[in-house]
Write an enzyme that holds these catalytic residues in place. Sequence first.
Site, PDB file in Angstrom:
ATOM      1  N   TYR A  46       6.907 -18.924   1.917  1.00 36.90           N
ATOM      2  CA  TYR A  46       6.841 -18.821   0.455  1.00 36.90           C
ATOM      3  C   TYR A  46       5.662 -19.632  -0.064  1.00 36.90           C
ATOM      4  O   TYR A  46       5.470 -20.768   0.357  1.00 36.90           O
ATOM      5  CB  TYR A  46       8.133 -19.352  -0.175  1.00 36.90           C
ATOM      6  CG  TYR A  46       8.926 -18.251  -0.836  1.00 36.90           C
ATOM      7  CD1 TYR A  46       8.361 -17.482  -1.849  1.00 36.90           C
ATOM      8  CD2 TYR A  46      10.235 -17.971  -0.433  1.00 36.90           C
ATOM      9  CE1 TYR A  46       9.076 -16.459  -2.441  1.00 36.90           C
ATOM     10  CE2 TYR A  46      10.950 -16.947  -1.035  1.00 36.90           C
ATOM     11  CZ  TYR A  46      10.365 -16.187  -2.040  1.00 36.90           C
ATOM     12  OH  TYR A  46      11.056 -15.178  -2.622  1.00 36.90           O
ATOM     13  N   GLU A  48       4.609 -19.613  -3.712  1.00 34.02           N
ATOM     14  CA  GLU A  48       4.478 -19.363  -5.160  1.00 34.02           C
ATOM     15  C   GLU A  48       3.441 -20.295  -5.779  1.00 34.02           C
ATOM     16  O   GLU A  48       3.439 -21.501  -5.501  1.00 34.02           O
ATOM     17  CB  GLU A  48       5.838 -19.556  -5.844  1.00 34.02           C
ATOM     18  CG  GLU A  48       6.618 -18.258  -5.864  1.00 34.02           C
ATOM     19  CD  GLU A  48       8.048 -18.440  -6.298  1.00 34.02           C
ATOM     20  OE1 GLU A  48       8.754 -19.221  -5.637  1.00 34.02           O
ATOM     21  OE2 GLU A  48       8.438 -17.810  -7.280  1.00 34.02           O
ATOM     22  N   ASP A 196     -10.650   0.815 -12.450  1.00 37.81           N
ATOM     23  CA  ASP A 196      -9.707   0.875 -11.328  1.00 37.81           C
ATOM     24  C   ASP A 196     -10.425   1.635 -10.218  1.00 37.81           C
ATOM     25  O   ASP A 196     -10.549   2.861 -10.265  1.00 37.81           O
ATOM     26  CB  ASP A 196      -8.430   1.610 -11.778  1.00 37.81           C
ATOM     27  CG  ASP A 196      -7.409   1.733 -10.658  1.00 37.81           C
ATOM     28  OD1 ASP A 196      -7.771   1.480  -9.494  1.00 37.81           O
ATOM     29  OD2 ASP A 196      -6.256   2.089 -10.956  1.00 37.81           O
ATOM     30  N   THR A 222      -6.787  -1.066  -5.048  1.00 39.31           N
ATOM     31  CA  THR A 222      -5.878  -1.186  -3.921  1.00 39.31           C
ATOM     32  C   THR A 222      -6.753  -1.396  -2.689  1.00 39.31           C
ATOM     33  O   THR A 222      -7.974  -1.222  -2.747  1.00 39.31           O
ATOM     34  CB  THR A 222      -5.011   0.079  -3.732  1.00 39.31           C
ATOM     35  OG1 THR A 222      -5.859   1.217  -3.713  1.00 39.31           O
ATOM     36  CG2 THR A 222      -3.979   0.217  -4.830  1.00 39.31           C
ATOM     37  N   LYS A 225      -6.826   2.460   0.649  1.00 39.35           N
ATOM     38  CA  LYS A 225      -7.351   3.829   0.589  1.00 39.35           C
ATOM     39  C   LYS A 225      -8.680   3.868   1.349  1.00 39.35           C
ATOM     40  O   LYS A 225      -8.671   3.646   2.551  1.00 39.35           O
ATOM     41  CB  LYS A 225      -7.462   4.268  -0.870  1.00 39.35           C
ATOM     42  CG  LYS A 225      -6.083   4.292  -1.575  1.00 39.35           C
ATOM     43  CD  LYS A 225      -6.164   4.814  -2.978  1.00 39.35           C
ATOM     44  CE  LYS A 225      -4.797   4.957  -3.624  1.00 39.35           C
ATOM     45  NZ  LYS A 225      -4.342   3.766  -4.332  1.00 39.35           N
ATOM     46  N   ARG A 231      -1.530  -2.026   2.646  1.00 36.18           N
ATOM     47  CA  ARG A 231      -1.146  -1.728   1.260  1.00 36.18           C
ATOM     48  C   ARG A 231      -1.132  -3.037   0.490  1.00 36.18           C
ATOM     49  O   ARG A 231      -0.323  -3.926   0.774  1.00 36.18           O
ATOM     50  CB  ARG A 231       0.246  -1.091   1.222  1.00 36.18           C
ATOM     51  CG  ARG A 231       0.387   0.120   2.098  1.00 36.18           C
ATOM     52  CD  ARG A 231       1.673   0.814   1.823  1.00 36.18           C
ATOM     53  NE  ARG A 231       1.511   1.626   0.658  1.00 36.18           N
ATOM     54  CZ  ARG A 231       1.065   2.882   0.678  1.00 36.18           C
ATOM     55  NH1 ARG A 231       0.760   3.456   1.806  1.00 36.18           N
ATOM     56  NH2 ARG A 231       0.942   3.559  -0.429  1.00 36.18           N
TER      57      ARG A 231
HETATM   58  N1  DSN Z   1      -0.583   7.389  -4.927  1.00 34.00           N
HETATM   59  C1  DSN Z   1      -1.970   7.072  -5.156  1.00 34.00           C
HETATM   60  C2  DSN Z   1      -2.802   8.284  -5.011  1.00 34.00           C
HETATM   61  O1  DSN Z   1      -2.455   9.090  -4.188  1.00 34.00           O
HETATM   62  O2  DSN Z   1      -3.797   8.455  -5.691  1.00 34.00           O
HETATM   63  C3  DSN Z   1      -2.166   6.405  -6.421  1.00 34.00           C
HETATM   64  O3  DSN Z   1      -1.103   5.545  -6.674  1.00 34.00           O
END
Ligand code: DSN
Length: 394
Positions: A46, A48, A196, A222, A225, A231
């Site tokens: 932990y 925090e 984003d 994120t 990707k 993730r």
């Molecule tokens: N699920 C993602 C996507 O496929 O674009 C975005 O959250």
Amino acid sequence: MKDKQIKKLIKAEGARQKKVINLIPSENYCSADVLEALGSIFDNKYAEGYPRKRYYGGQTYTDTLEDLAKDRALKLFKLSADKWHANVQPHSGSPANLAVYLALVPIGGKIMGMTLTAGGHLSHGQKVSMTGKAWQQISYGVDPETEVLDYNAIKEQALKEKPNLIVAGFTAYPRMIDFKKFQEIADACGAFLMVDMSHFAGLVAGGVYNSPFDYADVVTTTTHKTLRGPRSAIIFSRRDKKMGEKDISTLIDKAVFPGLQGGPHMSQIAAVAVALKEAARPAFRKYAEQVVKNARGLADELKKLGWKVISGGTDSHLVLVDTWMNGKGISGKEAEAKLEKAAIIVNKNTIPGEKRSPFDPSGIRLGSPAETTRGKKEKDFRKIAQKINKVLRG
Ligand code: DSN
């Protein structure tokens, strides 16, 4: 592993992943090192708070780890620590975006984001998301003819609506984004500009997509990707930007913790740090270049075969196809199911000006990141397009 049921499921999922052609543009295959860090004993801890300001003892290594991840995040995108701040604690993309709004937009204020059907994300203020309940979404779309962004129309709308924050960076938009134009729009109406870059972060890191950092106040991403990590998510914010008397970086840190989250997932942060180092290697630049070449090959071949590719092509990792073609073709849902039977995994998707339902929309969304990681080249993607054509017309 002693748990036989879970072991069996992991094995089965592994076999499924191996067997299929994965064209989901938001998925990828991260390295064994990333997975090792993700499954490490940092998960037991932990932490925090933030480095040197924690609410639990025993932080000798977590502080070093979090500092390293932040440092690698800044270095990857060539950002100086004097000008930019990175927060590596958001558990994923939607909570990262939520934290930014919580920090910078008064409840009930206006978030201007792209509509879902044109390629926006749920967390950009859509009504069904918390971000559209606590704040008002002012939605913009794309030009109905060209299916690309119309910056003049967006500016006109922004000047009329005066949003508190404008979101650029989308989830199903294949073309290049002009972040300078978005900055001009945000400046003209006194809004913050948040980009984003979740979908194209790996392409920015690899130098094949416009970088938003010269223009945005805040950049969220994120990490799983095109960036090919675990993730997770990162929020970058400008150190010199203020809201009233307060630095936006401090407000965003407070919104992440204690505003929205409890303890950061330290094993996730360890895995992000590994991925950021991998993405800084020359081989990753080559990977990013190939991702775009492959997506272009896929789009080009599909067009040759008579499919309607939204906006006429792609500048990124993503291709949006109108399979419905005003009733002359098949729906996105049917296309997704037919392709899955042939071991090609895609996702059904709305298209600009969508007239059908999101559960059975007019199109499919395809992407090249995962199969490029597996070594496929442009000629392979042209063959994939031919296979898609055969399955959908068969
Ligand atoms: N699920 C993602 C996507 O496929 O674009 C975005 O959250």
